[in-house]
Design an enzyme around this catalytic site. Sequence first.
Site, PDB file in Angstrom:
ATOM      1  N   GLY A 124      67.593  31.840 107.591  1.00 39.82           N
ATOM      2  CA  GLY A 124      68.128  31.215 106.120  1.00 39.82           C
ATOM      3  C   GLY A 124      68.999  29.865 106.515  1.00 39.82           C
ATOM      4  O   GLY A 124      70.103  29.753 105.745  1.00 39.82           O
ATOM      5  N   ALA A 125      68.271  29.249 107.309  1.00 38.52           N
ATOM      6  CA  ALA A 125      68.924  27.876 107.543  1.00 38.52           C
ATOM      7  C   ALA A 125      68.621  26.717 107.046  1.00 38.52           C
ATOM      8  O   ALA A 125      68.856  25.438 107.298  1.00 38.52           O
ATOM      9  CB  ALA A 125      68.816  27.963 109.279  1.00 38.52           C
ATOM     10  N   SER A 126      67.932  26.755 105.941  1.00 39.88           N
ATOM     11  CA  SER A 126      67.240  25.463 105.325  1.00 39.88           C
ATOM     12  C   SER A 126      68.353  24.924 104.322  1.00 39.88           C
ATOM     13  O   SER A 126      68.520  23.931 104.084  1.00 39.88           O
ATOM     14  CB  SER A 126      65.795  25.711 104.487  1.00 39.88           C
ATOM     15  OG  SER A 126      66.006  27.111 103.650  1.00 39.88           O
TER      16      SER A 126
ATOM     17  N   ASN B 134      71.870  35.264 108.709  1.00 41.89           N
ATOM     18  CA  ASN B 134      72.368  34.639 107.531  1.00 41.89           C
ATOM     19  C   ASN B 134      71.388  34.857 106.391  1.00 41.89           C
ATOM     20  O   ASN B 134      72.115  34.846 105.167  1.00 41.89           O
ATOM     21  CB  ASN B 134      72.724  33.213 107.814  1.00 41.89           C
ATOM     22  CG  ASN B 134      72.985  32.273 106.548  1.00 41.89           C
ATOM     23  OD1 ASN B 134      73.956  32.412 106.085  1.00 41.89           O
ATOM     24  ND2 ASN B 134      72.072  31.702 105.998  1.00 41.89           N
TER      25      ASN B 134
ATOM     26  N   SER C 128      79.657  39.623 103.028  1.00 41.90           N
ATOM     27  CA  SER C 128      80.231  39.011 101.647  1.00 41.90           C
ATOM     28  C   SER C 128      81.251  40.060 101.206  1.00 41.90           C
ATOM     29  O   SER C 128      81.562  41.143 101.861  1.00 41.90           O
ATOM     30  CB  SER C 128      79.068  39.455 100.637  1.00 41.90           C
ATOM     31  OG  SER C 128      79.564  39.068  99.544  1.00 41.90           O
TER      32      SER C 128
ATOM     33  N   TYR D  25      72.944  44.036  95.496  1.00 43.79           N
ATOM     34  CA  TYR D  25      73.524  43.118  96.364  1.00 43.79           C
ATOM     35  C   TYR D  25      74.579  43.824  96.947  1.00 43.79           C
ATOM     36  O   TYR D  25      74.734  43.694  98.132  1.00 43.79           O
ATOM     37  CB  TYR D  25      73.775  41.861  95.696  1.00 43.79           C
ATOM     38  CG  TYR D  25      74.558  40.759  96.657  1.00 43.79           C
ATOM     39  CD1 TYR D  25      73.541  39.889  97.061  1.00 43.79           C
ATOM     40  CD2 TYR D  25      75.734  40.819  96.710  1.00 43.79           C
ATOM     41  CE1 TYR D  25      73.937  38.799  98.066  1.00 43.79           C
ATOM     42  CE2 TYR D  25      76.157  39.543  97.701  1.00 43.79           C
ATOM     43  CZ  TYR D  25      75.399  38.713  98.100  1.00 43.79           C
ATOM     44  OH  TYR D  25      75.690  37.842  99.118  1.00 43.79           O
TER      45      TYR D  25
ATOM     46  N   LYS E 274      75.172  44.614 101.412  1.00 41.13           N
ATOM     47  CA  LYS E 274      76.075  44.078 102.196  1.00 41.13           C
ATOM     48  C   LYS E 274      77.025  45.044 102.695  1.00 41.13           C
ATOM     49  O   LYS E 274      77.612  44.882 103.782  1.00 41.13           O
ATOM     50  CB  LYS E 274      76.940  42.839 101.204  1.00 41.13           C
ATOM     51  CG  LYS E 274      76.010  41.679 100.997  1.00 41.13           C
ATOM     52  CD  LYS E 274      75.635  41.015 102.103  1.00 41.13           C
ATOM     53  CE  LYS E 274      74.852  39.666 101.693  1.00 41.13           C
ATOM     54  NZ  LYS E 274      74.620  38.811 102.777  1.00 41.13           N
TER      55      LYS E 274
ATOM     56  N   ILE F 230      81.499  30.986  97.753  1.00 43.14           N
ATOM     57  CA  ILE F 230      81.099  29.683  98.534  1.00 43.14           C
ATOM     58  C   ILE F 230      79.995  28.859  97.540  1.00 43.14           C
ATOM     59  O   ILE F 230      79.090  29.541  97.017  1.00 43.14           O
ATOM     60  CB  ILE F 230      80.297  29.842  99.672  1.00 43.14           C
ATOM     61  CG1 ILE F 230      81.114  31.059 100.535  1.00 43.14           C
ATOM     62  CG2 ILE F 230      80.092  28.775 100.385  1.00 43.14           C
ATOM     63  CD1 ILE F 230      82.483  30.598 100.880  1.00 43.14           C
TER      64      ILE F 230
HETATM   65  P1  NAP Z   1      71.192  30.095  99.684  1.00 43.92           P
HETATM   66  O1  NAP Z   1      71.858  28.812  99.486  1.00 43.92           O
HETATM   67  O2  NAP Z   1      70.645  30.816  98.520  1.00 43.92           O
HETATM   68  O3  NAP Z   1      70.135  30.103 100.839  1.00 43.92           O
HETATM   69  C1  NAP Z   1      69.508  31.053 101.243  1.00 43.92           C
HETATM   70  C2  NAP Z   1      68.809  31.026 102.552  1.00 43.92           C
HETATM   71  O4  NAP Z   1      68.070  32.009 103.027  1.00 43.92           O
HETATM   72  C3  NAP Z   1      67.835  29.681 102.346  1.00 43.92           C
HETATM   73  O5  NAP Z   1      67.708  29.038 103.693  1.00 43.92           O
HETATM   74  C4  NAP Z   1      66.548  30.698 102.172  1.00 43.92           C
HETATM   75  O6  NAP Z   1      65.336  29.877 102.600  1.00 43.92           O
HETATM   76  C5  NAP Z   1      66.911  31.898 103.148  1.00 43.92           C
HETATM   77  N1  NAP Z   1      65.990  33.070 102.884  1.00 43.92           N
HETATM   78  C6  NAP Z   1      65.992  33.735 101.649  1.00 43.92           C
HETATM   79  N2  NAP Z   1      65.026  34.783 101.545  1.00 43.92           N
HETATM   80  C7  NAP Z   1      64.792  34.778 103.117  1.00 43.92           C
HETATM   81  C8  NAP Z   1      63.924  35.674 103.590  1.00 43.92           C
HETATM   82  N3  NAP Z   1      63.315  36.537 102.963  1.00 43.92           N
HETATM   83  N4  NAP Z   1      63.579  35.294 105.035  1.00 43.92           N
HETATM   84  C9  NAP Z   1      64.112  34.109 105.523  1.00 43.92           C
HETATM   85  N5  NAP Z   1      65.105  33.451 104.844  1.00 43.92           N
HETATM   86  C10 NAP Z   1      65.256  33.711 103.740  1.00 43.92           C
HETATM   87  O7  NAP Z   1      72.370  31.396  99.970  1.00 43.92           O
HETATM   88  P2  NAP Z   1      73.997  31.003 100.733  1.00 43.92           P
HETATM   89  O8  NAP Z   1      74.618  30.912  99.690  1.00 43.92           O
HETATM   90  O9  NAP Z   1      73.845  29.805 101.975  1.00 43.92           O
HETATM   91  O10 NAP Z   1      73.924  32.452 101.443  1.00 43.92           O
HETATM   92  C11 NAP Z   1      73.819  32.519 102.874  1.00 43.92           C
HETATM   93  C12 NAP Z   1      74.192  33.710 103.056  1.00 43.92           C
HETATM   94  O11 NAP Z   1      75.598  34.349 102.838  1.00 43.92           O
HETATM   95  C13 NAP Z   1      73.701  35.046 102.575  1.00 43.92           C
HETATM   96  O12 NAP Z   1      73.388  36.224 103.103  1.00 43.92           O
HETATM   97  C14 NAP Z   1      74.441  35.597 101.291  1.00 43.92           C
HETATM   98  O13 NAP Z   1      74.373  36.658 100.866  1.00 43.92           O
HETATM   99  C15 NAP Z   1      75.825  35.203 102.018  1.00 43.92           C
HETATM  100  N6  NAP Z   1      77.005  35.077 100.777  1.00 43.92           N
HETATM  101  C16 NAP Z   1      76.960  33.788 100.115  1.00 43.92           C
HETATM  102  C17 NAP Z   1      78.179  33.695  99.271  1.00 43.92           C
HETATM  103  C18 NAP Z   1      78.190  32.444  98.285  1.00 43.92           C
HETATM  104  O14 NAP Z   1      78.981  32.718  97.615  1.00 43.92           O
HETATM  105  N7  NAP Z   1      77.106  31.558  98.450  1.00 43.92           N
HETATM  106  C19 NAP Z   1      79.095  34.773  99.297  1.00 43.92           C
HETATM  107  C20 NAP Z   1      79.152  35.569 100.242  1.00 43.92           C
HETATM  108  C21 NAP Z   1      77.885  35.796 101.076  1.00 43.92           C
HETATM  109  P3  NAP Z   1      64.443  29.156 101.834  1.00 43.92           P
HETATM  110  O15 NAP Z   1      65.338  27.689 101.617  1.00 43.92           O
HETATM  111  O16 NAP Z   1      63.164  28.792 102.367  1.00 43.92           O
HETATM  112  O17 NAP Z   1      64.273  29.806 100.315  1.00 43.92           O
END
Ligand code: NAP
Length: 260
Positions: free
Chosen positions: A11-13, A89, A149, A162, A166, A195
């Site tokens: 999920g590094a994009s 991630n 999370s 969700y 987690k 975040i």
């Molecule tokens: P995000 O901006 O929605 O990005 C999600 C990333 O995961 C994207 O790179 C996406 O790829 C990739 N992805 C989604 N489904 C996938 C799959 N089946 N296989 C491979 N890659 C996949 O999310 P984020 O906020 O950065 O979250 C990253 C991590 O942190 C997650 O595990 C999330 O639960 C956790 N987190 C986030 C928050 C927050 O407030 N944002 C808080 C706590 C925990 P594409 O771009 O190709 O779709």
Amino acid sequence: MIEQKVALVTGASRGIGRAICVRLGEAGYAILINYNENLGAAEETRHLVENLGATVEICQGDISCKSHRDLLVRFTTDRFGRIDLLVNNAGIAPHVRTDILETDEESFDRVLNTNLKGTYFLTQTVARVMIGLIESKAIERPAIVNISSMRSYTAAANYGEYCISKAGLSMVTKLFAVRLAEYGINVYEVSPGIIETDMTAPANVRAYYDEKLSAGLSPINRWGKPEDVAAAVAAIATGHFPFSTGEVFHVDGGWHLRHL
Ligand code: NAP
């Protein structure tokens, strides 16, 4: 085999995953950028990391799918010959937040298959590769980091699938920490708070957290940045915690602290 240590970041994009790649690139890692659908965003991450002088490869792969996971790991070892760090991630939220009295099975399976099952089995596959590389003396002291999370211990009755995913991931960290210690593989959990990323970008989600923050949600009372989470991962990745495993690093502005 490449000389630098290699990090596989799922999920590094975008969002947190992208920031992690940048920090790991700065720390001297070669990076395997995994994404699912958004090649353009993955290319942007590649560009940012290459500008730091780091070696980068991109591999599409849906971590909820076994054949994709296998391909992702094979691609990484084919290109680099090693994996020193796995950052689990990739994660998704439900399309719609629904009261647990109404959750449909499709949403439950979708979220669990990615956040929990996909991560569990990717960890299993990578751990086997790491053990082989350790035994052949190709690498030393690799590590695994799971991005969980605040929802792993904070219940939200309209976000059940969700939260469960987690909470399960926290146990995945403990299980692999116990199992892999004998090989010198430490496993860590980084637990972000709120975040600023695409995941929290929908207007209703943003407004909800803005309102909570204006009422004084957490001791460090602001939105977290992807870079805040990446800093914790980089500290782990640079080997500063050799006698800690299964440890949880909260990156949440102190949200997890009970206080009166
Ligand atoms: P995000 O901006 O929605 O990005 C999600 C990333 O995961 C994207 O790179 C996406 O790829 C990739 N992805 C989604 N489904 C996938 C799959 N089946 N296989 C491979 N890659 C996949 O999310 P984020 O906020 O950065 O979250 C990253 C991590 O942190 C997650 O595990 C999330 O639960 C956790 N987190 C986030 C928050 C927050 O407030 N944002 C808080 C706590 C925990 P594409 O771009 O190709 O779709």
